[in-house]
Design a protein around this motif. Structure first.
Motif, PDB file in Angstrom:
ATOM      1  N   LYS A 199      -9.771   9.572   1.978  1.00  0.00           N
ATOM      2  CA  LYS A 199     -10.207  10.063   3.277  1.00  0.00           C
ATOM      3  C   LYS A 199      -9.901  11.546   3.433  1.00  0.00           C
ATOM      4  O   LYS A 199      -8.770  11.985   3.199  1.00  0.00           O
ATOM      5  N   LEU A 200     -10.927  12.308   3.819  1.00  0.00           N
ATOM      6  CA  LEU A 200     -10.780  13.718   4.152  1.00  0.00           C
ATOM      7  C   LEU A 200     -11.133  13.873   5.626  1.00  0.00           C
ATOM      8  O   LEU A 200     -12.204  13.431   6.065  1.00  0.00           O
ATOM      9  N   SER A 201     -10.242  14.456   6.415  1.00  0.00           N
ATOM     10  CA  SER A 201     -10.467  14.487   7.857  1.00  0.00           C
ATOM     11  C   SER A 201      -9.895  15.748   8.474  1.00  0.00           C
ATOM     12  O   SER A 201      -9.175  16.523   7.831  1.00  0.00           O
ATOM     13  N   MET A 255       0.833  -1.200   0.000  1.00  0.00           N
ATOM     14  CA  MET A 255       0.000   0.000   0.000  1.00  0.00           C
ATOM     15  C   MET A 255       0.868   1.250   0.000  1.00  0.00           C
ATOM     16  O   MET A 255       1.772   1.396   0.824  1.00  0.00           O
ATOM     17  N   HIS A 256       0.586   2.141  -0.931  1.00  0.00           N
ATOM     18  CA  HIS A 256       1.237   3.444  -1.031  1.00  0.00           C
ATOM     19  C   HIS A 256       0.244   4.490  -0.536  1.00  0.00           C
ATOM     20  O   HIS A 256      -0.871   4.591  -1.063  1.00  0.00           O
ATOM     21  N   MET A 257       0.636   5.257   0.458  1.00  0.00           N
ATOM     22  CA  MET A 257      -0.257   6.252   1.070  1.00  0.00           C
ATOM     23  C   MET A 257       0.295   7.657   0.832  1.00  0.00           C
ATOM     24  O   MET A 257       1.430   7.964   1.215  1.00  0.00           O
ATOM     25  N   PHE A 258      -0.517   8.482   0.201  1.00  0.00           N
ATOM     26  CA  PHE A 258      -0.145   9.860  -0.092  1.00  0.00           C
ATOM     27  C   PHE A 258      -1.016  10.792   0.751  1.00  0.00           C
ATOM     28  O   PHE A 258      -2.241  10.704   0.713  1.00  0.00           O
ATOM     29  N   GLY A 259      -0.382  11.674   1.522  1.00  0.00           N
ATOM     30  CA  GLY A 259      -1.132  12.523   2.431  1.00  0.00           C
ATOM     31  C   GLY A 259      -0.737  13.985   2.329  1.00  0.00           C
ATOM     32  O   GLY A 259       0.379  14.328   1.914  1.00  0.00           O
ATOM     33  N   ALA A 260      -1.669  14.832   2.702  1.00  0.00           N
ATOM     34  CA  ALA A 260      -1.411  16.270   2.780  1.00  0.00           C
ATOM     35  C   ALA A 260      -2.142  16.806   4.001  1.00  0.00           C
ATOM     36  O   ALA A 260      -3.290  16.420   4.263  1.00  0.00           O
ATOM     37  N   MET A 261      -1.482  17.662   4.781  1.00  0.00           N
ATOM     38  CA  MET A 261      -2.091  18.247   5.978  1.00  0.00           C
ATOM     39  C   MET A 261      -1.830  19.745   5.985  1.00  0.00           C
ATOM     40  O   MET A 261      -0.743  20.211   5.639  1.00  0.00           O
ATOM     41  N   TYR A 262      -2.847  20.491   6.397  1.00  0.00           N
ATOM     42  CA  TYR A 262      -2.727  21.943   6.487  1.00  0.00           C
ATOM     43  C   TYR A 262      -3.320  22.393   7.820  1.00  0.00           C
ATOM     44  O   TYR A 262      -4.364  21.895   8.246  1.00  0.00           O
ATOM     45  N   THR A 263      -2.643  23.316   8.475  1.00  0.00           N
ATOM     46  CA  THR A 263      -3.088  23.826   9.774  1.00  0.00           C
ATOM     47  C   THR A 263      -3.416  25.307   9.645  1.00  0.00           C
ATOM     48  O   THR A 263      -2.520  26.158   9.736  1.00  0.00           O
ATOM     49  N   PRO A 264      -4.682  25.650   9.432  1.00  0.00           N
ATOM     50  CA  PRO A 264      -5.040  27.065   9.265  1.00  0.00           C
ATOM     51  C   PRO A 264      -5.011  27.860  10.561  1.00  0.00           C
ATOM     52  O   PRO A 264      -4.844  29.080  10.536  1.00  0.00           O
ATOM     53  N   ALA A 304      -5.944  15.206   3.971  1.00  0.00           N
ATOM     54  CA  ALA A 304      -6.467  14.374   2.889  1.00  0.00           C
ATOM     55  C   ALA A 304      -5.497  13.231   2.668  1.00  0.00           C
ATOM     56  O   ALA A 304      -4.277  13.418   2.730  1.00  0.00           O
ATOM     57  N   MET A 305      -6.038  12.024   2.432  1.00  0.00           N
ATOM     58  CA  MET A 305      -5.176  10.862   2.202  1.00  0.00           C
ATOM     59  C   MET A 305      -5.743  10.011   1.071  1.00  0.00           C
ATOM     60  O   MET A 305      -6.925   9.672   1.068  1.00  0.00           O
ATOM     61  N   GLY A 306      -4.877   9.701   0.113  1.00  0.00           N
ATOM     62  CA  GLY A 306      -5.211   8.776  -0.957  1.00  0.00           C
ATOM     63  C   GLY A 306      -4.296   7.572  -0.880  1.00  0.00           C
ATOM     64  O   GLY A 306      -3.126   7.694  -0.490  1.00  0.00           O
ATOM     65  N   MET A 307      -4.799   6.410  -1.252  1.00  0.00           N
ATOM     66  CA  MET A 307      -4.027   5.171  -1.122  1.00  0.00           C
ATOM     67  C   MET A 307      -4.125   4.343  -2.396  1.00  0.00           C
ATOM     68  O   MET A 307      -5.217   4.205  -2.965  1.00  0.00           O
ATOM     69  N   TYR A 308      -2.985   3.811  -2.827  1.00  0.00           N
ATOM     70  CA  TYR A 308      -2.932   2.911  -3.978  1.00  0.00           C
ATOM     71  C   TYR A 308      -2.468   1.543  -3.478  1.00  0.00           C
ATOM     72  O   TYR A 308      -1.419   1.443  -2.821  1.00  0.00           O
ATOM     73  N   THR A 309      -3.240   0.509  -3.790  1.00  0.00           N
ATOM     74  CA  THR A 309      -3.004  -0.805  -3.199  1.00  0.00           C
ATOM     75  C   THR A 309      -2.857  -1.877  -4.269  1.00  0.00           C
ATOM     76  O   THR A 309      -3.536  -1.843  -5.300  1.00  0.00           O
ATOM     77  N   VAL A 325     -14.621  12.118   6.565  1.00  0.00           N
ATOM     78  CA  VAL A 325     -15.475  11.330   5.691  1.00  0.00           C
ATOM     79  C   VAL A 325     -14.585  10.518   4.756  1.00  0.00           C
ATOM     80  O   VAL A 325     -13.504  10.970   4.360  1.00  0.00           O
ATOM     81  N   SER A 326     -15.022   9.316   4.438  1.00  0.00           N
ATOM     82  CA  SER A 326     -14.340   8.462   3.466  1.00  0.00           C
ATOM     83  C   SER A 326     -15.166   8.443   2.192  1.00  0.00           C
ATOM     84  O   SER A 326     -16.363   8.148   2.218  1.00  0.00           O
ATOM     85  N   LEU A 327     -14.516   8.777   1.075  1.00  0.00           N
ATOM     86  CA  LEU A 327     -15.199   8.842  -0.215  1.00  0.00           C
ATOM     87  C   LEU A 327     -14.991   7.541  -0.981  1.00  0.00           C
ATOM     88  O   LEU A 327     -13.875   7.010  -1.018  1.00  0.00           O
TER      89      LEU A 327
END
Length: 222
Positions: free
Chosen positions: A109-111, A55-64, A72-77, A130-132
Motif C-alpha cells: 500500500k502506498l498512501s 502478520m508482520h507490517m513494515f511501514g515508512a512515512m515521510y512528511t515533506p 508505504a506499507m508492506g506486509m508479510y503474512t 493505491v494498493s499494488l
C-alpha cells in the motif's frame, strides 16, 4: 518514521448468526451448491474449524510539508486453517482432518494524508492511496476429500495473500476537540479498478467509524 508492527489473529468454531454450530450440524443442514455435478454430494462435507494468521507490517512515512504525509506499507503474512472432512454421501462419519497453509507478502500500500482544514479546534484530512497487487492469488495446498483422496488444489479466497487487482484507497477524516474532550469520524474505501488475472475481483469495501474521547490526565485518555 520507520515502523514495524506484529499482529496475531485466531478464530475458532463456526456460527449461524450468533448461534454456535458444530461441524456435524453443518454437514447435515448446509446444501452443497455444486450438487448435481459428478462426485458432488448434496451437503457440504468439509468444514473449517480453526484459522490463525500472523502478520508482520513494515511501514515508512515521510512528511515533506506541514500539511502532507506520504506512506508505504508492506506486509508479510502466515495463514493456517484446520478442517475436518466427513465421508462422502451423507451422515456424520468423520473421514479425517487436515490443515492448509499459505505464507508470503501481501499487497503493498502506498498512501498519503493531506490536511485541508485546521482552525485549532477542528481538522479535516483527505486520505488517498493505491494498493499494488504484490500478494499471490494462486496459493495451493493438499486437502483431504470425502472419498479419501488428497489432491493439491487452489486455496479459497480467505487463504490467498492478495487481491490480484490495483485498488484505490480514498478517505476523509474529521477530528475535533475542546478542553479535555475529543471527537471524530472517518470514512475509507477500497475500490477495485479491474478484474485480476484469474478473471475475478473482490468486492469493494466501505468503512465508516466515529469516536469520542476524554483526557483524564496528560498521559492517559479513553
Amino acid at each position: 518514521v520507520i515502523s514495524y508492527k506484529f499482529s496475531h489473529m485466531a478464530m475458532d468454531g463456526n456460527r449461524d448468526g450468533t448461534n454456535e454450530v458444530s461441524p456435524e450440524e453443518i454437514v447435515t443442514t448446509t446444501p452443497n451448491r455444486f450438487f448435481g455435478q459428478t462426485g458432488q454430494p448434496s451437503t457440504l462435507r468439509i468444514v473449517p474449524t480453526e484459522m490463525t494468521m500472523d502478520m508482520h507490517m513494515f511501514g515508512a512515512m515521510y512528511t515533506p510539508t506541514d500539511w502532507l504525509s506520504v506512506m508505504a506499507m508492506g506486509m508479510y503474512t502466515s495463514k493456517s486453517m484446520d478442517h475436518v472432512t466427513f465421508a462422502g454421501g451423507s451422515g456424520t462419519t468423520r473421514r479425517g482432518e487436515f490443515t492448509t497453509k499459505a505464507e508470503g507478502f501481501r499487497d503493498t500500500k502506498l498512501s498519503g494524508v493531506a490536511q485541508v482544514y485546521e482552525d485549532g479546534r477542528h481538522s479535516v484530512k483527505l486520505n488517498f492511496g493505491v494498493s499494488l497487487p504484490t500478494g499471490s492469488i494462486e496459493e495451493r495446498d493438499t486437502i483431504l476429500t470425502p472419498t479419501g483422496a488428497t489432491p493439491n488444489v487452489r486455496l479459497p479466497y480467505a487463504m490467498q495473500l492478495g487481491s490480484g487487482t490495483y485498488d484505490l484507497l480514498p478517505g476523509i477524516t474529521y477530528t475535533g476537540g475542546i478542553d479535555d474532550f475529543g471527537w471524530g469520524a472517518q470514512y475509507g474505501a477500497t475500490l477495485r479498478l479491474d478484474e485480476n488475472s484469474e478473471d475475478y475481483a473482490l468486492g469493494d469495501v466501505h468503512r465508516i467509524t466515529a469516536w469520542g474521547s476524554y483526557r483524564f490526565a496528560d498521559w492517559v485518555s479513553g
